[in-house]
Write a protein that holds these residues in place. Structure first.
Motif, PDB file in Angstrom:
ATOM      1  N   LYS A 126       1.227  -8.702   5.959  1.00 20.56           N
ATOM      2  CA  LYS A 126       1.699  -9.844   6.743  1.00 20.56           C
ATOM      3  C   LYS A 126       0.833 -11.069   6.483  1.00 20.56           C
ATOM      4  O   LYS A 126       1.341 -12.181   6.310  1.00 20.56           O
ATOM      5  CB  LYS A 126       1.699  -9.489   8.227  1.00 20.56           C
ATOM      6  N   TYR A 164       8.576  -7.076   7.100  1.00 19.66           N
ATOM      7  CA  TYR A 164       9.289  -6.085   7.916  1.00 19.66           C
ATOM      8  C   TYR A 164      10.250  -5.265   7.058  1.00 19.66           C
ATOM      9  O   TYR A 164      10.423  -4.062   7.287  1.00 19.66           O
ATOM     10  CB  TYR A 164      10.008  -6.794   9.063  1.00 19.66           C
ATOM     11  N   ASP A 214       8.047  -2.756   5.173  1.00 22.06           N
ATOM     12  CA  ASP A 214       7.662  -1.681   6.078  1.00 22.06           C
ATOM     13  C   ASP A 214       8.830  -0.715   6.276  1.00 22.06           C
ATOM     14  O   ASP A 214       8.655   0.509   6.252  1.00 22.06           O
ATOM     15  CB  ASP A 214       7.226  -2.272   7.420  1.00 22.06           C
ATOM     16  N   ASN A 249       3.841  -0.724  10.698  1.00 19.55           N
ATOM     17  CA  ASN A 249       3.385  -2.109  10.585  1.00 19.55           C
ATOM     18  C   ASN A 249       2.105  -2.244   9.770  1.00 19.55           C
ATOM     19  O   ASN A 249       1.315  -3.168   9.983  1.00 19.55           O
ATOM     20  CB  ASN A 249       3.181  -2.735  11.970  1.00 19.55           C
TER      21      ASN A 249
END
Length: 263
Positions: free
Chosen positions: A7, A105, A108, A129
């Motif tokens: 992220k 996302y 993941d 995550n």
């Protein structure tokens, strides 16, 4: 440290890419992967990613050559440059992901899907995550399963643990001998070959009049495979999640400073 390393890296890469769109007149992301222009940009960054892999391997060759003649300080500099080249490769891999229309996302979810489909022996490997952590764990499993020995006998340890405390972004590529170097070459080929299999799904050539529709599910599965072999390579090379993030940040700061100063 932010738990979701990917992220953090992708947020930085979006910002850096926004600047390169202006500098290089690149298209906005994401691109339409059903078009020739969209597929061309993916192939463009694929080529750049592979180029960085080749440059990183050259630095490992130089590091081992210097270690063999006890030129340790130069060997250390080669390992530093190796980690920089791998950080460069991360930049282009992230741009492939971004231009393909995926975010952290999605990545993941793709890893969760892969593990769920192989739940018999991988069910404990998914870290929610935390895609980079998941990739490194999966990479270790694949390397162990394939009997790729991380610490073969007779290694030159370029950086000592004390050195790494001072320079924690340089974990990759520290344990070298000819056997280890050959395994690096093997795994880098696996990454390159898997990436080329992905781009082979992009069939819209410049000379074609038609633009056949992309198999989107096949492309997603192919990108998942690329990430998995990349994780296996990073694990073998000795990277940690922390060192990946630190090396990426250091190189990203350099790139942004160069942009600011007009190179």
């Amino acid at each position: 440290m932010e738990r979701n390393t990917l992220k953090v890296m992708m947020a930085r890469q979006f910002a850096t890419l926004d600047q390169f769109i202006l500098i290089e007149n690149l298209p906005q992301y994401p691109v339409d992967l059903n078009t020739k222009a969209g597929q061309a940009i993916i192939k463009k960054f694929t080529g750049r990613f592979i180029e960085e892999l080749s440059e990183s391997y050259s630095e490992l060759e130089n590091a081992l050559s210097n270690a063999q003649i006890n030129n340790i300080e130069e060997a250390k500099q080669c390992v530093v440059r190796y980690n920089v080249e791998v950080a460069d490769a991360w930049h282009f891999l992230l741009e492939i992901i971004i231009y393909s229309g995926y975010d952290v996302y999605n990545i993941d979810g793709m890893l969760h899907k892969y593990i769920s489909n192989n739940s018999g022996h991988l069910s404990n490997f998914y870290k929610e995550n935390s895609p980079v952590e998941t990739l490194l764990i999966l990479g270790k499993y694949f390397n162990d399963h394939n009997a790729l020995i991380t610490y073969p006998p007779g290694l030159f340890r370029i950086f000592t643990p004390g050195d790494l405390q001072l320079n924690p972004s340089c974990y990759g590529g520290n344990n070298l001998n000819m056997e280890a170097l050959k395994t690096h070459a093997y795994l880098l080929w696996e990454v390159t070959h898997t990436l080329n299999k992905l781009t082979n799904l992009l069939k819209n050539r410049a000379w074609k009049n038609s633009e056949p529709e992309l198999n989107a599910l096949g492309f997603e599965d192919g990108l998942t495979e690329v990430l998995l072999v990349w994780g296996a390579y990073l694990n073998y090379a000795g990277f940690t999640e922390q060192s990946i993030l630190l090396a990426y940040k250091e190189k990203n700061d350099v790139v942004n400073e160069r942009i600011k100063n007009g190179y």
